[in-house]
Design a protein around this motif. Structure first.
Motif, PDB file in Angstrom:
ATOM      1  N   LEU A 192      48.032  57.475  32.852  1.00 32.75           N
ATOM      2  CA  LEU A 192      49.175  58.390  32.862  1.00 32.75           C
ATOM      3  C   LEU A 192      48.750  59.801  33.245  1.00 32.75           C
ATOM      4  CD1 LEU A 192      51.105  57.258  29.658  1.00 32.75           C
ATOM      5  CD2 LEU A 192      51.786  56.881  32.031  1.00 32.75           C
ATOM      6  N   SER A 193      47.601  60.232  32.742  1.00 30.48           N
ATOM      7  CA  SER A 193      47.100  61.574  33.063  1.00 30.48           C
ATOM      8  C   SER A 193      46.839  61.714  34.552  1.00 30.48           C
ATOM      9  CB  SER A 193      45.815  61.866  32.275  1.00 30.48           C
ATOM     10  OG  SER A 193      46.064  61.901  30.892  1.00 30.48           O
ATOM     11  N   GLU A 194      46.238  60.695  35.147  1.00 31.58           N
ATOM     12  CA  GLU A 194      45.981  60.718  36.589  1.00 31.58           C
ATOM     13  C   GLU A 194      47.288  60.794  37.369  1.00 31.58           C
ATOM     14  OE1 GLU A 194      43.662  57.188  37.225  1.00 31.58           O
ATOM     15  OE2 GLU A 194      41.826  58.105  36.447  1.00 31.58           O
ATOM     16  N   GLU A 195      48.266  59.990  36.969  1.00 34.98           N
ATOM     17  CA  GLU A 195      49.547  59.977  37.661  1.00 34.98           C
ATOM     18  C   GLU A 195      50.279  61.311  37.523  1.00 34.98           C
ATOM     19  OE1 GLU A 195      51.864  56.608  36.410  1.00 34.98           O
ATOM     20  OE2 GLU A 195      50.307  55.195  36.996  1.00 34.98           O
ATOM     21  N   ALA A 196      50.089  61.992  36.385  1.00 34.45           N
ATOM     22  CA  ALA A 196      50.758  63.272  36.135  1.00 34.45           C
ATOM     23  C   ALA A 196      49.917  64.454  36.626  1.00 34.45           C
ATOM     24  CB  ALA A 196      51.042  63.418  34.647  1.00 34.45           C
ATOM     25  N   HIS A 197      48.765  64.165  37.230  1.00 37.55           N
ATOM     26  CA  HIS A 197      47.850  65.198  37.726  1.00 37.55           C
ATOM     27  C   HIS A 197      47.405  66.144  36.617  1.00 37.55           C
ATOM     28  CE1 HIS A 197      48.725  63.715  41.717  1.00 37.55           C
ATOM     29  NE2 HIS A 197      50.006  63.847  41.456  1.00 37.55           N
ATOM     30  N   GLU A 198      47.055  65.531  35.475  1.00 35.39           N
ATOM     31  CA  GLU A 198      46.560  66.283  34.333  1.00 35.39           C
ATOM     32  C   GLU A 198      45.136  65.847  34.015  1.00 35.39           C
ATOM     33  OE1 GLU A 198      49.035  66.399  30.908  1.00 35.39           O
ATOM     34  OE2 GLU A 198      50.771  67.124  32.012  1.00 35.39           O
ATOM     35  N   GLU A 199      44.480  66.672  33.224  1.00 37.23           N
ATOM     36  CA  GLU A 199      43.114  66.354  32.797  1.00 37.23           C
ATOM     37  C   GLU A 199      43.131  65.072  31.968  1.00 37.23           C
ATOM     38  OE1 GLU A 199      40.136  68.043  33.390  1.00 37.23           O
ATOM     39  OE2 GLU A 199      41.381  69.071  34.873  1.00 37.23           O
ATOM     40  N   PRO A 200      42.071  64.272  32.059  1.00 39.53           N
ATOM     41  CA  PRO A 200      42.007  63.073  31.222  1.00 39.53           C
ATOM     42  C   PRO A 200      41.947  63.477  29.748  1.00 39.53           C
ATOM     43  CG  PRO A 200      39.981  63.357  32.479  1.00 39.53           C
ATOM     44  CD  PRO A 200      40.923  64.413  32.927  1.00 39.53           C
ATOM     45  N   PRO A 201      42.343  62.585  28.879  1.00 40.44           N
ATOM     46  CA  PRO A 201      42.369  62.923  27.452  1.00 40.44           C
ATOM     47  C   PRO A 201      40.962  63.069  26.877  1.00 40.44           C
ATOM     48  CG  PRO A 201      42.772  60.595  27.748  1.00 40.44           C
ATOM     49  CD  PRO A 201      42.735  61.209  29.122  1.00 40.44           C
ATOM     50  N   PRO A 202      40.814  63.913  25.856  1.00 40.63           N
ATOM     51  CA  PRO A 202      39.518  63.979  25.177  1.00 40.63           C
ATOM     52  C   PRO A 202      39.237  62.642  24.496  1.00 40.63           C
ATOM     53  CG  PRO A 202      41.076  65.568  24.222  1.00 40.63           C
ATOM     54  CD  PRO A 202      41.788  64.813  25.300  1.00 40.63           C
TER      55      PRO A 202
END
Length: 75
Positions: free
Chosen positions: A44-54
């Protein structure tokens, strides 16, 4: 004497859900996120162009992030 049908939750046509609980109320919410949560959050983070979760998120924190990302992505 048999119980009335409406007194038996297994026979209720519209039972209340116990599967949707606020993550803050989870007994295991402080445990580390599961592998499935980590994988889904990464996707989901990749699709939303966000940093991966900690990697040190709790189950409850991961669930909240999943919900937020799904909402952001319109799912």
């Amino acid at each position: 004497m048999a119980q009335a049908q409406h007194d038996n939750p297994k026979l209720d046509p519209n039972p209340g859900s116990n599967t949707q609980k606020d993550p803050d109320d989870w007994v295991s919410g402080d445990e580390p996120m599961t592998g499935a949560q980590a994988s889904y959050l990464t996707t989901l983070s990749e699709e939303a162009h966000e940093e991966p979760p900690p990697e040190d998120l709790s189950k409850a924190e991961a669930s909240k992030r999943i919900d937020a990302l799904k909402e952001k992505l319109g799912r």
